[in-house]
Write a protein that holds these residues in place. Sequence first.
Motif, PDB file in Angstrom:
ATOM      1  N   ALA A   1      10.583  -7.348  -3.991  1.00 32.88           N
ATOM      2  CA  ALA A   1      11.042  -8.417  -3.096  1.00 32.88           C
ATOM      3  C   ALA A   1      10.302  -8.408  -1.762  1.00 32.88           C
ATOM      4  O   ALA A   1      10.128  -9.458  -1.144  1.00 32.88           O
ATOM      5  CB  ALA A   1      12.542  -8.281  -2.856  1.00 32.88           C
ATOM      6  N   THR A   2       9.874  -7.232  -1.312  1.00 35.14           N
ATOM      7  CA  THR A   2       9.210  -7.151  -0.016  1.00 35.14           C
ATOM      8  C   THR A   2       7.692  -7.245  -0.115  1.00 35.14           C
ATOM      9  O   THR A   2       7.009  -7.225   0.895  1.00 35.14           O
ATOM     10  CB  THR A   2       9.591  -5.842   0.709  1.00 35.14           C
ATOM     11  N   SER A   3       7.175  -7.319  -1.324  1.00 35.46           N
ATOM     12  CA  SER A   3       5.725  -7.410  -1.521  1.00 35.46           C
ATOM     13  C   SER A   3       5.346  -8.834  -1.894  1.00 35.46           C
ATOM     14  O   SER A   3       6.051  -9.490  -2.646  1.00 35.46           O
ATOM     15  CB  SER A   3       5.284  -6.483  -2.658  1.00 35.46           C
ATOM     16  N   ASN A   4       4.239  -9.280  -1.356  1.00 36.14           N
ATOM     17  CA  ASN A   4       3.721 -10.570  -1.812  1.00 36.14           C
ATOM     18  C   ASN A   4       2.238 -10.419  -2.092  1.00 36.14           C
ATOM     19  O   ASN A   4       1.574  -9.500  -1.584  1.00 36.14           O
ATOM     20  CB  ASN A   4       4.037 -11.706  -0.825  1.00 36.14           C
ATOM     21  N   ALA A   5       1.711 -11.297  -2.906  1.00 37.62           N
ATOM     22  CA  ALA A   5       0.342 -11.180  -3.400  1.00 37.62           C
ATOM     23  C   ALA A   5      -0.680 -11.150  -2.263  1.00 37.62           C
ATOM     24  O   ALA A   5      -1.639 -10.367  -2.297  1.00 37.62           O
ATOM     25  CB  ALA A   5       0.042 -12.313  -4.368  1.00 37.62           C
ATOM     26  N   ALA A   6      -0.482 -11.974  -1.261  1.00 33.42           N
ATOM     27  CA  ALA A   6      -1.454 -12.029  -0.157  1.00 33.42           C
ATOM     28  C   ALA A   6      -1.493 -10.702   0.604  1.00 33.42           C
ATOM     29  O   ALA A   6      -2.575 -10.199   0.932  1.00 33.42           O
ATOM     30  CB  ALA A   6      -1.100 -13.179   0.785  1.00 33.42           C
ATOM     31  N   ASP A   7      -0.318 -10.140   0.886  1.00 30.05           N
ATOM     32  CA  ASP A   7      -0.275  -8.849   1.583  1.00 30.05           C
ATOM     33  C   ASP A   7      -0.912  -7.745   0.758  1.00 30.05           C
ATOM     34  O   ASP A   7      -1.633  -6.890   1.282  1.00 30.05           O
ATOM     35  CB  ASP A   7       1.163  -8.469   1.922  1.00 30.05           C
ATOM     36  N   LEU A   8      -0.646  -7.748  -0.529  1.00 28.06           N
ATOM     37  CA  LEU A   8      -1.224  -6.722  -1.398  1.00 28.06           C
ATOM     38  C   LEU A   8      -2.745  -6.845  -1.463  1.00 28.06           C
ATOM     39  O   LEU A   8      -3.456  -5.838  -1.430  1.00 28.06           O
ATOM     40  CB  LEU A   8      -0.615  -6.803  -2.799  1.00 28.06           C
ATOM     41  N   ARG A   9      -3.239  -8.060  -1.551  1.00 26.88           N
ATOM     42  CA  ARG A   9      -4.698  -8.253  -1.563  1.00 26.88           C
ATOM     43  C   ARG A   9      -5.304  -7.779  -0.245  1.00 26.88           C
ATOM     44  O   ARG A   9      -6.354  -7.149  -0.231  1.00 26.88           O
ATOM     45  CB  ARG A   9      -5.047  -9.710  -1.833  1.00 26.88           C
ATOM     46  N   ARG A  10      -4.635  -8.059   0.858  1.00 31.62           N
ATOM     47  CA  ARG A  10      -5.122  -7.631   2.168  1.00 31.62           C
ATOM     48  C   ARG A  10      -5.115  -6.094   2.236  1.00 31.62           C
ATOM     49  O   ARG A  10      -6.077  -5.481   2.710  1.00 31.62           O
ATOM     50  CB  ARG A  10      -4.254  -8.237   3.267  1.00 31.62           C
ATOM     51  N   MET A  11      -4.043  -5.474   1.759  1.00 28.16           N
ATOM     52  CA  MET A  11      -3.978  -4.008   1.743  1.00 28.16           C
ATOM     53  C   MET A  11      -5.076  -3.412   0.875  1.00 28.16           C
ATOM     54  O   MET A  11      -5.638  -2.369   1.205  1.00 28.16           O
ATOM     55  CB  MET A  11      -2.622  -3.539   1.212  1.00 28.16           C
ATOM     56  N   ALA A  12      -5.381  -4.065  -0.224  1.00 26.55           N
ATOM     57  CA  ALA A  12      -6.363  -3.544  -1.172  1.00 26.55           C
ATOM     58  C   ALA A  12      -7.779  -3.518  -0.588  1.00 26.55           C
ATOM     59  O   ALA A  12      -8.648  -2.818  -1.105  1.00 26.55           O
ATOM     60  CB  ALA A  12      -6.342  -4.362  -2.457  1.00 26.55           C
ATOM     61  N   THR A  13      -8.009  -4.245   0.493  1.00 26.94           N
ATOM     62  CA  THR A  13      -9.344  -4.253   1.108  1.00 26.94           C
ATOM     63  C   THR A  13      -9.570  -3.047   2.010  1.00 26.94           C
ATOM     64  O   THR A  13     -10.700  -2.781   2.409  1.00 26.94           O
ATOM     65  CB  THR A  13      -9.575  -5.538   1.940  1.00 26.94           C
ATOM     66  N   HIS A  14      -8.517  -2.311   2.318  1.00 23.53           N
ATOM     67  CA  HIS A  14      -8.612  -1.140   3.190  1.00 23.53           C
ATOM     68  C   HIS A  14      -8.395   0.112   2.348  1.00 23.53           C
ATOM     69  O   HIS A  14      -7.483   0.158   1.516  1.00 23.53           O
ATOM     70  CB  HIS A  14      -7.548  -1.236   4.296  1.00 23.53           C
ATOM     71  N   PRO A  15      -9.225   1.150   2.543  1.00 20.17           N
ATOM     72  CA  PRO A  15      -9.095   2.353   1.704  1.00 20.17           C
ATOM     73  C   PRO A  15      -7.693   2.970   1.708  1.00 20.17           C
ATOM     74  O   PRO A  15      -7.193   3.380   0.658  1.00 20.17           O
ATOM     75  CB  PRO A  15     -10.117   3.323   2.310  1.00 20.17           C
ATOM     76  N   VAL A  16      -7.042   3.037   2.852  1.00 17.42           N
ATOM     77  CA  VAL A  16      -5.696   3.624   2.914  1.00 17.42           C
ATOM     78  C   VAL A  16      -4.699   2.736   2.177  1.00 17.42           C
ATOM     79  O   VAL A  16      -3.863   3.225   1.406  1.00 17.42           O
ATOM     80  CB  VAL A  16      -5.260   3.843   4.385  1.00 17.42           C
ATOM     81  N   GLY A  17      -4.796   1.434   2.396  1.00 15.79           N
ATOM     82  CA  GLY A  17      -3.910   0.504   1.706  1.00 15.79           C
ATOM     83  C   GLY A  17      -4.128   0.532   0.204  1.00 15.79           C
ATOM     84  O   GLY A  17      -3.172   0.502  -0.581  1.00 15.79           O
ATOM     85  N   ARG A  18      -5.389   0.603  -0.173  1.00 15.74           N
ATOM     86  CA  ARG A  18      -5.720   0.637  -1.608  1.00 15.74           C
ATOM     87  C   ARG A  18      -5.144   1.890  -2.262  1.00 15.74           C
ATOM     88  O   ARG A  18      -4.591   1.847  -3.356  1.00 15.74           O
ATOM     89  CB  ARG A  18      -7.224   0.570  -1.806  1.00 15.74           C
ATOM     90  N   THR A  19      -5.250   3.029  -1.566  1.00 12.41           N
ATOM     91  CA  THR A  19      -4.696   4.286  -2.093  1.00 12.41           C
ATOM     92  C   THR A  19      -3.185   4.162  -2.286  1.00 12.41           C
ATOM     93  O   THR A  19      -2.636   4.619  -3.293  1.00 12.41           O
ATOM     94  CB  THR A  19      -5.026   5.449  -1.139  1.00 12.41           C
ATOM     95  N   GLU A  20      -2.513   3.536  -1.337  1.00  8.11           N
ATOM     96  CA  GLU A  20      -1.065   3.359  -1.449  1.00  8.11           C
ATOM     97  C   GLU A  20      -0.711   2.427  -2.610  1.00  8.11           C
ATOM     98  O   GLU A  20       0.227   2.701  -3.366  1.00  8.11           O
ATOM     99  CB  GLU A  20      -0.487   2.817  -0.131  1.00  8.11           C
ATOM    100  N   ILE A  21      -1.452   1.359  -2.776  1.00  4.13           N
ATOM    101  CA  ILE A  21      -1.208   0.444  -3.905  1.00  4.13           C
ATOM    102  C   ILE A  21      -1.432   1.167  -5.227  1.00  4.13           C
ATOM    103  O   ILE A  21      -0.655   1.011  -6.173  1.00  4.13           O
ATOM    104  CB  ILE A  21      -2.089  -0.806  -3.799  1.00  4.13           C
ATOM    105  N   GLU A  22      -2.470   1.987  -5.306  1.00  2.00           N
ATOM    106  CA  GLU A  22      -2.738   2.753  -6.531  1.00  2.00           C
ATOM    107  C   GLU A  22      -1.589   3.709  -6.829  1.00  2.00           C
ATOM    108  O   GLU A  22      -1.166   3.858  -7.979  1.00  2.00           O
ATOM    109  CB  GLU A  22      -4.053   3.515  -6.406  1.00  2.00           C
TER     110      GLU A  22
ATOM    111  N   MET B   1      12.989  -0.453  -7.153  1.00  2.98           N
ATOM    112  CA  MET B   1      11.924  -1.292  -7.660  1.00  2.98           C
ATOM    113  C   MET B   1      12.115  -2.747  -7.231  1.00  2.98           C
ATOM    114  O   MET B   1      11.153  -3.398  -6.862  1.00  2.98           O
ATOM    115  CB  MET B   1      11.862  -1.205  -9.187  1.00  2.98           C
ATOM    116  N   ARG B   2      13.343  -3.246  -7.326  1.00  2.00           N
ATOM    117  CA  ARG B   2      13.578  -4.636  -6.928  1.00  2.00           C
ATOM    118  C   ARG B   2      13.266  -4.853  -5.458  1.00  2.00           C
ATOM    119  O   ARG B   2      12.701  -5.862  -5.076  1.00  2.00           O
ATOM    120  CB  ARG B   2      15.013  -5.049  -7.222  1.00  2.00           C
ATOM    121  N   ALA B   3      13.674  -3.894  -4.624  1.00  2.00           N
ATOM    122  CA  ALA B   3      13.417  -4.019  -3.190  1.00  2.00           C
ATOM    123  C   ALA B   3      11.912  -4.016  -2.923  1.00  2.00           C
ATOM    124  O   ALA B   3      11.418  -4.796  -2.109  1.00  2.00           O
ATOM    125  CB  ALA B   3      14.086  -2.888  -2.432  1.00  2.00           C
ATOM    126  N   LEU B   4      11.203  -3.161  -3.625  1.00  2.00           N
ATOM    127  CA  LEU B   4       9.752  -3.106  -3.470  1.00  2.00           C
ATOM    128  C   LEU B   4       9.105  -4.423  -3.871  1.00  2.00           C
ATOM    129  O   LEU B   4       8.246  -4.954  -3.164  1.00  2.00           O
ATOM    130  CB  LEU B   4       9.178  -1.960  -4.307  1.00  2.00           C
TER     131      LEU B   4
END
Length: 65
Positions: free
Chosen positions: A6-27, A1-4
């Motif tokens: 540490a390697t995630s940032n809000a901007a990248d997550l928002r960018r991923m959330a705009t794509h269906p595949v990325g959004r599915t992974e975030i979910e 969990m800590r590694a996850l």
Amino acid sequence: MRALLATSNAADLRRMATHPVGRTEIERLQRVAAARVDEFQRYLALAKEVEAHFAQALQTEILEA
């Protein structure tokens, strides 16, 4: 969990959330994190119960031999 985290940032997550595949992974990752929270809360409740049990036992007076 800590590694996850540490390697995630809000901007990248928002960018991923705009794509269906990325959004599915975030979910999926959000569900995993929520399950871990639930697991740790149950474990914490059990630990608190055990601690209270021992604390109550320690309220007993010591008998002299």
